[in-house]
Write an enzyme that holds these catalytic residues in place. Structure first.
Site, PDB file in Angstrom:
ATOM      1  N   GLY A 239       0.769  -1.234   0.000  1.00 12.72           N
ATOM      2  CA  GLY A 239       0.000   0.000   0.000  1.00 12.72           C
ATOM      3  C   GLY A 239       0.797   1.279   0.000  1.00 12.72           C
ATOM      4  O   GLY A 239       0.229   2.367  -0.129  1.00 12.72           O
ATOM      5  N   GLU A 274       4.352  -6.649   1.883  1.00  7.37           N
ATOM      6  CA  GLU A 274       3.888  -6.958   0.529  1.00  7.37           C
ATOM      7  C   GLU A 274       3.811  -5.716  -0.357  1.00  7.37           C
ATOM      8  O   GLU A 274       2.771  -5.444  -0.950  1.00  7.37           O
ATOM      9  CB  GLU A 274       2.485  -7.572   0.581  1.00  7.37           C
ATOM     10  CG  GLU A 274       2.338  -8.818   1.397  1.00  7.37           C
ATOM     11  CD  GLU A 274       0.866  -9.237   1.539  1.00  7.37           C
ATOM     12  OE1 GLU A 274      -0.040  -8.447   1.208  1.00  7.37           O
ATOM     13  OE2 GLU A 274       0.644 -10.369   1.959  1.00  7.37           O
ATOM     14  N   PRO A 275       4.874  -4.955  -0.482  1.00  2.00           N
ATOM     15  CA  PRO A 275       4.780  -3.786  -1.346  1.00  2.00           C
ATOM     16  C   PRO A 275       4.815  -4.189  -2.814  1.00  2.00           C
ATOM     17  O   PRO A 275       5.526  -5.120  -3.194  1.00  2.00           O
ATOM     18  CB  PRO A 275       6.034  -2.976  -0.986  1.00  2.00           C
ATOM     19  CG  PRO A 275       7.020  -4.010  -0.544  1.00  2.00           C
ATOM     20  CD  PRO A 275       6.216  -5.124   0.088  1.00  2.00           C
ATOM     21  N   GLY A 276       4.027  -3.523  -3.619  1.00  2.00           N
ATOM     22  CA  GLY A 276       4.074  -3.749  -5.060  1.00  2.00           C
ATOM     23  C   GLY A 276       4.480  -2.449  -5.740  1.00  2.00           C
ATOM     24  O   GLY A 276       5.614  -2.237  -6.162  1.00  2.00           O
ATOM     25  N   ARG A 277       3.524  -1.530  -5.769  1.00  2.00           N
ATOM     26  CA  ARG A 277       3.705  -0.256  -6.456  1.00  2.00           C
ATOM     27  C   ARG A 277       5.002   0.463  -6.060  1.00  2.00           C
ATOM     28  O   ARG A 277       5.731   0.966  -6.912  1.00  2.00           O
ATOM     29  CB  ARG A 277       2.521   0.651  -6.106  1.00  2.00           C
ATOM     30  CG  ARG A 277       2.503   1.961  -6.843  1.00  2.00           C
ATOM     31  CD  ARG A 277       1.457   2.918  -6.246  1.00  2.00           C
ATOM     32  NE  ARG A 277       0.194   2.315  -5.960  1.00  2.00           N
ATOM     33  CZ  ARG A 277      -0.870   2.334  -6.777  1.00  2.00           C
ATOM     34  NH1 ARG A 277      -0.796   2.950  -7.937  1.00  2.00           N
ATOM     35  NH2 ARG A 277      -2.002   1.765  -6.421  1.00  2.00           N
ATOM     36  N   ARG A 313      -5.084   3.048 -15.848  1.00  2.00           N
ATOM     37  CA  ARG A 313      -5.300   3.783 -14.601  1.00  2.00           C
ATOM     38  C   ARG A 313      -6.045   5.118 -14.762  1.00  2.00           C
ATOM     39  O   ARG A 313      -6.957   5.406 -13.992  1.00  2.00           O
ATOM     40  CB  ARG A 313      -3.968   4.007 -13.868  1.00  2.00           C
ATOM     41  CG  ARG A 313      -3.191   2.705 -13.571  1.00  2.00           C
ATOM     42  CD  ARG A 313      -2.038   2.893 -12.603  1.00  2.00           C
ATOM     43  NE  ARG A 313      -2.508   3.172 -11.272  1.00  2.00           N
ATOM     44  CZ  ARG A 313      -2.520   4.350 -10.721  1.00  2.00           C
ATOM     45  NH1 ARG A 313      -2.013   5.386 -11.350  1.00  2.00           N
ATOM     46  NH2 ARG A 313      -3.015   4.524  -9.517  1.00  2.00           N
ATOM     47  N   CYS A 343     -12.011   3.547 -29.043  1.00  3.14           N
ATOM     48  CA  CYS A 343     -13.292   4.202 -29.325  1.00  3.14           C
ATOM     49  C   CYS A 343     -14.161   4.348 -28.089  1.00  3.14           C
ATOM     50  O   CYS A 343     -15.242   3.768 -27.992  1.00  3.14           O
ATOM     51  CB  CYS A 343     -14.009   3.425 -30.416  1.00  3.14           C
ATOM     52  SG  CYS A 343     -13.005   3.437 -31.906  1.00  3.14           S
ATOM     53  N   GLU A 344     -13.648   5.071 -27.123  1.00  2.82           N
ATOM     54  CA  GLU A 344     -14.398   5.410 -25.912  1.00  2.82           C
ATOM     55  C   GLU A 344     -13.920   6.770 -25.441  1.00  2.82           C
ATOM     56  O   GLU A 344     -12.720   7.033 -25.448  1.00  2.82           O
ATOM     57  CB  GLU A 344     -14.071   4.437 -24.759  1.00  2.82           C
ATOM     58  CG  GLU A 344     -14.634   3.071 -24.927  1.00  2.82           C
ATOM     59  CD  GLU A 344     -14.669   2.311 -23.612  1.00  2.82           C
ATOM     60  OE1 GLU A 344     -14.774   2.938 -22.541  1.00  2.82           O
ATOM     61  OE2 GLU A 344     -14.605   1.079 -23.690  1.00  2.82           O
TER      62      GLU A 344
HETATM   63  N1  LLP Z   1      -1.137  -7.085  -0.746  1.00  3.46           N
HETATM   64  C1  LLP Z   1      -2.428  -7.266  -1.070  1.00  3.46           C
HETATM   65  C2  LLP Z   1      -3.221  -8.265  -0.343  1.00  3.46           C
HETATM   66  C3  LLP Z   1      -3.008  -6.492  -2.101  1.00  3.46           C
HETATM   67  O1  LLP Z   1      -4.283  -6.657  -2.407  1.00  3.46           O
HETATM   68  C4  LLP Z   1      -2.213  -5.532  -2.780  1.00  3.46           C
HETATM   69  C5  LLP Z   1      -2.762  -4.718  -3.860  1.00  3.46           C
HETATM   70  C6  LLP Z   1      -0.854  -5.407  -2.412  1.00  3.46           C
HETATM   71  C7  LLP Z   1      -0.359  -6.195  -1.381  1.00  3.46           C
HETATM   72  C8  LLP Z   1       0.074  -4.446  -3.087  1.00  3.46           C
HETATM   73  O2  LLP Z   1      -0.334  -3.130  -2.916  1.00  3.46           O
HETATM   74  P1  LLP Z   1       0.636  -1.936  -3.361  1.00  3.46           P
HETATM   75  O3  LLP Z   1       1.851  -2.002  -2.495  1.00  3.46           O
HETATM   76  O4  LLP Z   1       0.970  -2.119  -4.797  1.00  3.46           O
HETATM   77  O5  LLP Z   1      -0.170  -0.722  -3.125  1.00  3.46           O
HETATM   78  N2  LLP Z   1      -4.656  -1.372  -9.825  1.00  3.46           N
HETATM   79  C9  LLP Z   1      -4.605  -0.397  -8.768  1.00  3.46           C
HETATM   80  C10 LLP Z   1      -3.959  -0.951  -7.515  1.00  3.46           C
HETATM   81  C11 LLP Z   1      -4.651  -2.185  -6.974  1.00  3.46           C
HETATM   82  C12 LLP Z   1      -3.970  -2.780  -5.763  1.00  3.46           C
HETATM   83  C13 LLP Z   1      -4.585  -4.079  -5.382  1.00  3.46           C
HETATM   84  N3  LLP Z   1      -3.984  -4.759  -4.270  1.00  3.46           N
HETATM   85  C14 LLP Z   1      -3.912   0.849  -9.286  1.00  3.46           C
HETATM   86  O6  LLP Z   1      -3.512   0.892 -10.447  1.00  3.46           O
HETATM   87  O7  LLP Z   1      -3.784   1.844  -8.546  1.00  3.46           O
END
Ligand code: LLP
Length: 421
Positions: A239, A274-277, A313, A343-344
């Site tokens: 997050g 669990e960082p992604g972004r 996004r 086309c939107e």
């Molecule tokens: N852990 C869990 C259980 C999650 O559901 C998520 C993201 C993460 C970790 C990673 O979150 P992050 O660190 O990336 O914020 N498509 C959307 C974001 C959806 C995130 C869904 N879950 C966007 O483009 O903003």
């Protein structure tokens, strides 16, 4: 804090000439800086020094094989939400022992596959899922390690579509229900319920919601401990927000880690993150070309060759991405609605955005697209998936070649074999 936003000085990105790259590989093109990702990993690891912590990269942010290999090489684990993500992670060299499985809709088939692979932990989100896990683990005669995903009822200031920690959201269970699970855990012969998990949403720039959620989880951990329930791990989710626009600043790893340390002081088990972004977003750009400038009634449209199918996004969340034409200085400023060819009307990257005047053929960068860019792409309007390249110290490698038309329709066939189910 080190600045890991990938630099694009003078039309170069991580030492690679973008005009030459676009010429060779075509547009639209997703480009990622390996260095920027490694920088972020290093920053987070430094902030966690001294803690028994494992970073499980949220694969959904960017599941490209080369990105996962980079994570594997750095020793990271993975947070997966499908058998597909688990398969990708294992294939890229991330050991099962560092994989956690989250999500509200794990199927029996997916759970069985994850049990067979021997992943580290299931983040369980409902009583029904817990029972299914017990049943399938008993069938395979293995013991599953599980954490309960707590819904802490915390309102994180982010887009409603990506907030997950409120009681009305579909995620996790409340503390009362989790308490009942632990009270009955002796009945679970093939599930070791010894973890807590929380994830309150995505693109959170403030620390307060993290603090609040973790304090609630910590209070519950203490209650469980006092009741004699050993807790081996606490997964604090992902997050962490990043910078999309001027004035924003990515969450500083040290500040975030300080919140985690304070909230979970005294906890001597393993921490999972669990960082992604945060790891990949700012390391990516989408390189696109102007197809034409269209003069509308009272508006000027900049029509790019990238569209909502390449980067969803802005259409889905009204997300703001910085858009930078790679043109020489001295051009007059104007305002554009920046759109793609789909086309939107929703296929709009930005409205009324001030930019230097552009013309057909100019290159344009859309920034901060390393997370949830290519991973959310589709072939809508029968536009093949864009190519992806990884940049490293002045060189680049194609890590996904541009999809061909044949590849785009692979799997489709004429309705020539009619069967009765
Ligand atoms: N852990 C869990 C259980 C999650 O559901 C998520 C993201 C993460 C970790 C990673 O979150 P992050 O660190 O990336 O914020 N498509 C959307 C974001 C959806 C995130 C869904 N879950 C966007 O483009 O903003």
């Amino acid at each position: 804090m080190q600045e890991h936003q990938a630099a694009t000085v003078g039309g170069r990105f991580e030492g690679v000439d973008l005009a030459a790259l676009a010429q060779r590989e075509g547009t639209p093109l997703h480009a990622y800086s390996a260095n920027a990702i490694r920088g972020r990993i290093g920053e987070l690891e430094a902030a966690l020094a001294g803690l028994d912590a494992t970073i499980c990269y949220a694969v959904k942010a960017n599941p490209n094989h080369a990105i996962l290999q980079l994570m594997a090489a750095a020793g990271l684990g993975a947070d997966v939400v499908s058998a597909g993500e688990m398969w990708r992670s294992l294939r890229a060299g991330i050991p099962a022992a560092r994989i956690v499985f989250s999500g509200v809709g794990k199927s029996a088939h997916e759970i069985a596959e994850a049990l067979a692979a021997g992943i580290a932990r299931f983040n369980v989100e409902s009583a029904d899922e817990l029972q299914l896990l017990q049943l399938l683990a008993a069938e395979l005669d293995v013991v599953a390690h599980a954490a309960v995903r707590i819904n802490p009822d915390v309102d994180a200031p982010t887009h409603a579509k990506i907030a997950t920690g409120k009681s009305e959201n579909k995620f996790g269970v409340d503390i009362d229900e989790a308490r009942r699970w632990f009270a009955a855990r002796e009945q679970l012969t093939h599930v070791r319920l010894d973890g807590l998990h929380v994830h309150i949403g995505s693109q959170i720039l403030a620390l307060e919601p993290f603090r609040l959620a973790l304090q609630r989880v910590a209070a519950f951990w203490r209650e469980l401990r006092d009741a004699g329930h050993a807790i081996a791990s606490i997964d604090v989710g992902g997050g962490l927000g990043v910078r999309y626009r001027e004035g924003e600043r990515a969450v500083a790893a040290a500040d975030y880690a300080a919140v985690v340390r304070a909230a979970l002081a005294g906890f001597d088990g393993r921490l999972l993150l669990e960082p992604g972004r945060w790891l990949v977003a700012e390391a990516g750009v989408l390189l696109t070309r102007v197809l034409r400038v269209k003069e509308g009634a009272g508006r000027r449209f900049l029509v790019l060759d990238a569209a909502m199918n390449d980067l969803l996004r802005p259409s889905l969340y009204d997300a703001w991405h910085e858009i930078v034409p790679l043109v020489e200085g001295g051009r007059r400023m104007t305002r554009y609605d920046i759109v793609g060819p789909v086309c939107e009307t929703g296929d709009t990257f930005a409205r009324d955005r001030p930019l230097p005047e552009c013309e057909a053929g100019d290159l344009v960068l859309i920034r901060t697209t390393g997370a949830y860019g290519a991973s959310m792409a589709s072939t809508y309007n029968s536009r093949p998936l864009a190519a992806e390249v990884l940049l490293d110290r002045g060189r680049y490698a194609v890590v996904r070649r541009r999809q061909t038309l044949e590849e785009m329709i692979a799997g489709e066939q004429p309705a020539s074999h009619w069967e009765t189910p």
